[in-house]
Design a protein around this motif. Structure first.
Motif, mmCIF file in Angstrom:
data_model
loop_
_atom_site.group_PDB
_atom_site.id
_atom_site.type_symbol
_atom_site.label_atom_id
_atom_site.label_comp_id
_atom_site.label_asym_id
_atom_site.label_seq_id
_atom_site.Cartn_x
_atom_site.Cartn_y
_atom_site.Cartn_z
ATOM 1 N N THR A 153 0.856 -1.181 0.000
ATOM 2 C CA THR A 153 0.000 0.000 0.000
ATOM 3 C C THR A 153 0.900 1.242 0.000
ATOM 4 O O THR A 153 2.096 1.145 0.299
ATOM 5 C CB THR A 153 -0.898 0.024 1.237
ATOM 6 N N PRO A 154 0.358 2.418 -0.317
ATOM 7 C CA PRO A 154 1.186 3.627 -0.255
ATOM 8 C C PRO A 154 1.823 3.839 1.107
ATOM 9 O O PRO A 154 2.979 4.287 1.202
ATOM 10 C CB PRO A 154 0.188 4.739 -0.586
ATOM 11 N N GLU A 155 1.112 3.487 2.175
ATOM 12 C CA GLU A 155 1.657 3.647 3.522
ATOM 13 C C GLU A 155 2.809 2.667 3.758
ATOM 14 O O GLU A 155 3.854 3.031 4.326
ATOM 15 C CB GLU A 155 0.571 3.436 4.569
ATOM 16 N N GLU A 156 2.625 1.422 3.331
ATOM 17 C CA GLU A 156 3.672 0.422 3.498
ATOM 18 C C GLU A 156 4.892 0.772 2.647
ATOM 19 O O GLU A 156 6.037 0.591 3.079
ATOM 20 C CB GLU A 156 3.138 -0.955 3.119
ATOM 21 N N GLU A 157 4.649 1.253 1.462
ATOM 22 C CA GLU A 157 5.746 1.661 0.601
ATOM 23 C C GLU A 157 6.554 2.791 1.240
ATOM 24 O O GLU A 157 7.795 2.763 1.232
ATOM 25 C CB GLU A 157 5.198 2.107 -0.747
ATOM 26 N N ALA A 158 5.852 3.769 1.809
ATOM 27 C CA ALA A 158 6.538 4.887 2.469
ATOM 28 C C ALA A 158 7.345 4.394 3.660
ATOM 29 O O ALA A 158 8.473 4.866 3.897
ATOM 30 C CB ALA A 158 5.516 5.933 2.915
ATOM 31 N N ASP A 159 6.786 3.439 4.421
ATOM 32 C CA ASP A 159 7.512 2.887 5.573
ATOM 33 C C ASP A 159 8.787 2.185 5.124
ATOM 34 O O ASP A 159 9.847 2.338 5.750
ATOM 35 C CB ASP A 159 6.615 1.905 6.332
ATOM 36 N N LEU A 160 8.679 1.398 4.062
ATOM 37 C CA LEU A 160 9.849 0.678 3.558
ATOM 38 C C LEU A 160 10.930 1.653 3.095
ATOM 39 O O LEU A 160 12.103 1.514 3.471
ATOM 40 C CB LEU A 160 9.447 -0.242 2.404
ATOM 41 N N LEU A 161 10.542 2.616 2.280
ATOM 42 C CA LEU A 161 11.526 3.575 1.754
ATOM 43 C C LEU A 161 12.181 4.377 2.869
ATOM 44 O O LEU A 161 13.388 4.650 2.831
ATOM 45 C CB LEU A 161 10.848 4.506 0.746
#
Length: 231
Positions: free
Chosen positions: A106-114
């Motif tokens: 999800t966009p939130e998970e992607e932001a957390d990973l990055l």
């Protein structure tokens, strides 16, 4: 690293074929890939086995100070792998782990990973997903992660944590590792091996006999555009 499974998936999947062609390196994972190379005159060619490549690079990283990030696996596997690698290679820097869901981020998970990767500043990211998931992931995120090297190693996470029994060397060299793995997990792997392997033999036979396939395939430029390797 790319084996028979990856090659055959790419035959019918234009997107995957483009991803593989754009990777920096596609090393031969599996003895059948090496045998084909030998028949084409590359007598020094040998397989690059994902778990062995991972272990050797981790060993060499201790003295060089390379920082590693583990992405993939079932819940808890990446953390377990971190502990196993650091115990095996004292001084190894594993600076982060991430267990993705069985779907797109999800966009939130992607932001957390990055954000996590940005803070960890790894030199190498090991991606332990199945093919073609790991190839798609690396192609999608290579420009956002800003990591010098991303390596797809498939089931290496499970091999190094003991979740999958290692295949004896003599069976690997005989080109029968697929059978050993099939016997361990037939429900998940039967289609991969029992359908793809015969197709590979047929296609490679046609290639050597110069029999042109009737299937038209979209070509993708082979030039390397990203620092990824596939398994």
């Amino acid at each position: 690293m790319t084996g028979v499974h990856g090659v055959m998936e790419a035959q019918s999947n234009v997107e995957l074929r483009c991803v593989l062609n754009d990777a920096l390196i596609n090393a031969p994972d599996g003895m059948p890939m090496s045998w084909v190379g030998w028949l084409q005159g590359y007598r020094q060619m040998d397989r690059v086995y994902g778990p062995d490549f991972m272990a050797n690079l981790c060993r060499n990283s201790v003295s060089k100070g390379y920082r590693h990030y583990l992405y993939g696996g079932q819940p808890g596997v990446a953390q377990e792998l971190k502990a196993a690698l650091q115990e095996r290679f004292p001084g190894l820097q594993v600076v982060g782990t991430y267990t993705p869901p069985f779907r797109s981020l999800t966009p939130e998970e992607e932001a957390d990973l990055l954000d996590d990767v940005r803070k960890a500043k790894p030199d190498i990211m090991w991606v332990g997903l199945s093919t073609p998931k790991q190839e798609y992931f690396m192609a999608q995120y290579v420009d956002q992660l800003h990591i010098p090297l991303l390596v797809g190693v498939g089931a290496a996470f499970d091999f190094h944590t003991g979740r999958i029994d290692e295949t004896p060397t003599r069976i690997k060299r005989a080109g029968l590792q697929w059978l050993h793995r099939l016997l361990q997990d037939p429900r998940r792997l039967w289609k991969r091996y029992l359908l793809n392997n015969p197709k590979f033999l047929w296609r490679i036979t046609c290639q050597f006999l110069k029999i042109r396939s009737r299937e038209r395939q979209s070509a993708c430029a082979p030039e390397a555009t990203s620092s990824t390797t596939n398994s």
